[in-house]
Design a protein around this motif. Sequence first.
Motif, PDB file in Angstrom:
ATOM      1  N   PRO A  15      -0.840 -13.441   3.751  1.00 30.67           N
ATOM      2  CA  PRO A  15      -1.387 -12.648   2.646  1.00 30.67           C
ATOM      3  C   PRO A  15      -0.244 -12.063   1.814  1.00 30.67           C
ATOM      4  CG  PRO A  15      -1.527 -11.394   4.691  1.00 30.67           C
ATOM      5  CD  PRO A  15      -0.900 -12.718   5.029  1.00 30.67           C
ATOM      6  N   CYS A  16      -0.391 -12.092   0.493  1.00 30.11           N
ATOM      7  CA  CYS A  16       0.677 -11.580  -0.382  1.00 30.11           C
ATOM      8  C   CYS A  16       0.092 -10.683  -1.450  1.00 30.11           C
ATOM      9  CB  CYS A  16       1.382 -12.715  -1.110  1.00 30.11           C
ATOM     10  SG  CYS A  16       2.213 -13.834  -0.029  1.00 30.11           S
ATOM     11  N   GLU A  19       4.412  -9.541  -4.046  1.00 32.20           N
ATOM     12  CA  GLU A  19       5.522  -9.867  -3.141  1.00 32.20           C
ATOM     13  C   GLU A  19       6.495 -10.851  -3.794  1.00 32.20           C
ATOM     14  OE1 GLU A  19       6.113  -8.444  -0.358  1.00 32.20           O
ATOM     15  OE2 GLU A  19       4.238  -7.780   0.558  1.00 32.20           O
ATOM     16  N   ASP A  48      -3.396 -11.798  -3.072  1.00 34.90           N
ATOM     17  CA  ASP A  48      -4.432 -10.770  -3.058  1.00 34.90           C
ATOM     18  C   ASP A  48      -4.424  -9.997  -4.384  1.00 34.90           C
ATOM     19  OD1 ASP A  48      -6.353  -9.004  -2.235  1.00 34.90           O
ATOM     20  OD2 ASP A  48      -5.031  -7.845  -0.945  1.00 34.90           O
ATOM     21  N   ASN A  76      -7.328  -7.356  -6.242  1.00 38.05           N
ATOM     22  CA  ASN A  76      -6.817  -6.889  -4.968  1.00 38.05           C
ATOM     23  C   ASN A  76      -7.970  -6.419  -4.089  1.00 38.05           C
ATOM     24  OD1 ASN A  76      -5.539  -4.118  -3.485  1.00 38.05           O
ATOM     25  ND2 ASN A  76      -4.496  -6.034  -3.205  1.00 38.05           N
ATOM     26  N   GLY A  78      -7.462  -6.079  -0.667  1.00 39.84           N
ATOM     27  CA  GLY A  78      -6.887  -5.508   0.556  1.00 39.84           C
ATOM     28  C   GLY A  78      -6.533  -6.603   1.545  1.00 39.84           C
ATOM     29  N   LYS A  79      -5.580  -6.279   2.400  1.00 37.51           N
ATOM     30  CA  LYS A  79      -5.063  -7.283   3.332  1.00 37.51           C
ATOM     31  C   LYS A  79      -6.151  -7.858   4.237  1.00 37.51           C
ATOM     32  CE  LYS A  79      -1.750  -8.005   6.976  1.00 37.51           C
ATOM     33  NZ  LYS A  79      -0.888  -7.422   7.996  1.00 37.51           N
ATOM     34  N   GLN A 103       8.653  -8.964   8.747  1.00 36.30           N
ATOM     35  CA  GLN A 103       8.621  -7.994   9.847  1.00 36.30           C
ATOM     36  C   GLN A 103       8.072  -8.648  11.108  1.00 36.30           C
ATOM     37  OE1 GLN A 103       6.653  -4.567   7.806  1.00 36.30           O
ATOM     38  NE2 GLN A 103       8.239  -3.449   8.844  1.00 36.30           N
ATOM     39  N   ARG A 202      10.344  -5.084  16.359  1.00 38.06           N
ATOM     40  CA  ARG A 202       9.972  -5.242  14.954  1.00 38.06           C
ATOM     41  C   ARG A 202      11.078  -4.740  14.030  1.00 38.06           C
ATOM     42  NH1 ARG A 202       5.004  -3.612  11.103  1.00 38.06           N
ATOM     43  NH2 ARG A 202       4.496  -5.768  10.637  1.00 38.06           N
ATOM     44  N   ARG A 205      11.315  -4.071   6.872  1.00 45.28           N
ATOM     45  CA  ARG A 205      10.960  -5.045   5.834  1.00 45.28           C
ATOM     46  C   ARG A 205      12.204  -5.686   5.264  1.00 45.28           C
ATOM     47  NH1 ARG A 205       5.818  -4.867   3.035  1.00 45.28           N
ATOM     48  NH2 ARG A 205       6.679  -5.999   1.316  1.00 45.28           N
ATOM     49  N   SER A 210       6.871  -0.942   2.278  1.00 42.68           N
ATOM     50  CA  SER A 210       5.512  -0.966   2.803  1.00 42.68           C
ATOM     51  C   SER A 210       4.607  -0.133   1.911  1.00 42.68           C
ATOM     52  CB  SER A 210       5.488  -0.413   4.215  1.00 42.68           C
ATOM     53  OG  SER A 210       4.155  -0.209   4.608  1.00 42.68           O
ATOM     54  N   LYS A 211       3.359  -0.614   1.784  1.00 44.28           N
ATOM     55  CA  LYS A 211       2.433   0.118   0.940  1.00 44.28           C
ATOM     56  C   LYS A 211       1.616   1.102   1.774  1.00 44.28           C
ATOM     57  CE  LYS A 211       2.975  -3.804  -1.838  1.00 44.28           C
ATOM     58  NZ  LYS A 211       3.558  -4.882  -1.047  1.00 44.28           N
ATOM     59  N   TRP A 212       2.038   1.328   2.999  1.00 43.64           N
ATOM     60  CA  TRP A 212       1.319   2.239   3.879  1.00 43.64           C
ATOM     61  C   TRP A 212       1.966   3.617   3.863  1.00 43.64           C
ATOM     62  CZ3 TRP A 212      -3.167   1.152   6.224  1.00 43.64           C
ATOM     63  CH2 TRP A 212      -3.549  -0.194   6.288  1.00 43.64           C
TER      64      TRP A 212
HETATM   65  N1  UDP Z   1      -0.974  -7.180   1.660  1.00 46.81           N
HETATM   66  C1  UDP Z   1      -2.090  -7.771   1.033  1.00 46.81           C
HETATM   67  N2  UDP Z   1      -2.954  -6.961   0.315  1.00 46.81           N
HETATM   68  C2  UDP Z   1      -2.786  -5.617   0.217  1.00 46.81           C
HETATM   69  C3  UDP Z   1      -1.674  -5.023   0.887  1.00 46.81           C
HETATM   70  C4  UDP Z   1      -0.797  -5.838   1.603  1.00 46.81           C
HETATM   71  O1  UDP Z   1      -2.285  -8.971   1.098  1.00 46.81           O
HETATM   72  O2  UDP Z   1      -3.598  -4.957  -0.437  1.00 46.81           O
HETATM   73  C5  UDP Z   1      -0.028  -8.039   2.416  1.00 46.81           C
HETATM   74  C6  UDP Z   1       1.438  -7.855   2.047  1.00 46.81           C
HETATM   75  O3  UDP Z   1       1.801  -8.661   0.961  1.00 46.81           O
HETATM   76  C7  UDP Z   1       2.145  -8.263   3.324  1.00 46.81           C
HETATM   77  C8  UDP Z   1       1.170  -7.815   4.411  1.00 46.81           C
HETATM   78  O4  UDP Z   1      -0.104  -7.680   3.776  1.00 46.81           O
HETATM   79  O5  UDP Z   1       2.330  -9.664   3.432  1.00 46.81           O
HETATM   80  C9  UDP Z   1       1.593  -6.524   5.066  1.00 46.81           C
HETATM   81  O6  UDP Z   1       1.778  -5.515   4.083  1.00 46.81           O
HETATM   82  P1  UDP Z   1       2.820  -4.332   4.261  1.00 46.81           P
HETATM   83  O7  UDP Z   1       4.151  -4.867   4.665  1.00 46.81           O
HETATM   84  O8  UDP Z   1       2.745  -3.521   3.024  1.00 46.81           O
HETATM   85  O9  UDP Z   1       2.178  -3.522   5.482  1.00 46.81           O
HETATM   86  P2  UDP Z   1       2.870  -3.063   6.866  1.00 46.81           P
HETATM   87  O10 UDP Z   1       3.833  -4.108   7.306  1.00 46.81           O
HETATM   88  O11 UDP Z   1       3.526  -1.772   6.589  1.00 46.81           O
HETATM   89  O12 UDP Z   1       1.707  -2.945   7.802  1.00 46.81           O
END
Ligand code: UDP
Length: 319
Positions: A15-16, A19, A48, A76, A78-79, A103, A202, A205, A210-212
């Motif tokens: 999922p992207c 990115e 996404d 979008n 969401g993941k 990661q 782990r 990045r 991160s979007k969290w």
């Molecule tokens: N991602 C997505 N849609 C979203 C948010 C994230 O497809 O709305 C993807 C993002 O491109 C990445 C993966 O989900 O490949 C994990 O995202 P991120 O690294 O931000 O999250 P974390 O690793 O902190 O859980």
Amino acid sequence: MSEKKSNKLISILVPCFNEQESIRVFMNSITPVLKSLQDNVEILFVDDGSQDETLPILIKLAGQNPQVKVISLSRNFGKEAALTAGLELATGDAVIPIDVDLQDPVELMPQMIEKWKAGADVVLARRLNRPSDSYLKRFAVNIFYKLISSLSSTPIPVDVGDYRLMDRTVVDSICLLPERNRFMKGILSWPGYETEVIDFTRPDRAVGRSKWRLWKLFNYALDGIFSFSTAPLRMWTYAGLLVSFFSLFYLLIIVAKTLIYGIDLPGYASIVSIILFFSGINLIGLGILGEYLGRVFIEVKQRPVYLIKRTVGFENTSE
Ligand code: UDP
Ligand code: MG
């Protein structure tokens, strides 16, 4: 447990969301790993609803590399939705969802595939520790796992993300789940089957961030609990019983006191505290009820989890 022969098709599901910087780095590190495999591979990118150059980069990549397929969502979602789209369109005998930010170490894939061929249906990649995470985050994450494992009847493995290998049987079972509230940690673990674990550390990045945020993580944890357990509702029954019991006790004391000593009017402080306290309790109860009602509301609308705008690299590619 069935022995799996070589020359299977492995779907790698990526999922992207915004990115553009990560994709090239990701491809550079995954290519040598894939070359070392004997199996056929499809790399399924799910865009996404990215706002940046992600989609054009992916489409270009699909033009150069026949292994690459692209699913582009209309916005979008969401993941979780992106992963769902990928799982439904993946054709492999095994599917590996992986984050594009590296990661999830790509080097684990050969090991996962080996374990799968040896008979495992699910191979989980478990994060040993995250040196970059703050103490507070690790503490919160620990509490979350403890809580959800005691509340939910679906066993949710500790410190395991979406990075895992799943056999076709498992993927098909996951695709049977129609729910709109997609708490992926729970959904991916729901089918069960023969499961093996590989440990890894782990890293941070590779690029981007991160979007969290912590608040989002907290809400995510609540989502998990409300989506995979009805224990909070049950808890409320117990809380009600407990409060009623003590109230009855208190009532008897007051009645007895009034009978013995007569009416004693002053009591403003106690009345106000009792009203405030029980209003609070009532509101929390309503809130929890609302959490479940809200989920029921989302489910009954039966909206699709995602919408596909375009696919590239599939036999019937839509432009
Ligand atoms: N991602 C997505 N849609 C979203 C948010 C994230 O497809 O709305 C993807 C993002 O491109 C990445 C993966 O989900 O490949 C994990 O995202 P991120 O690294 O931000 O999250 P974390 O690793 O902190 O859980
Ligand atoms: Mg990440």
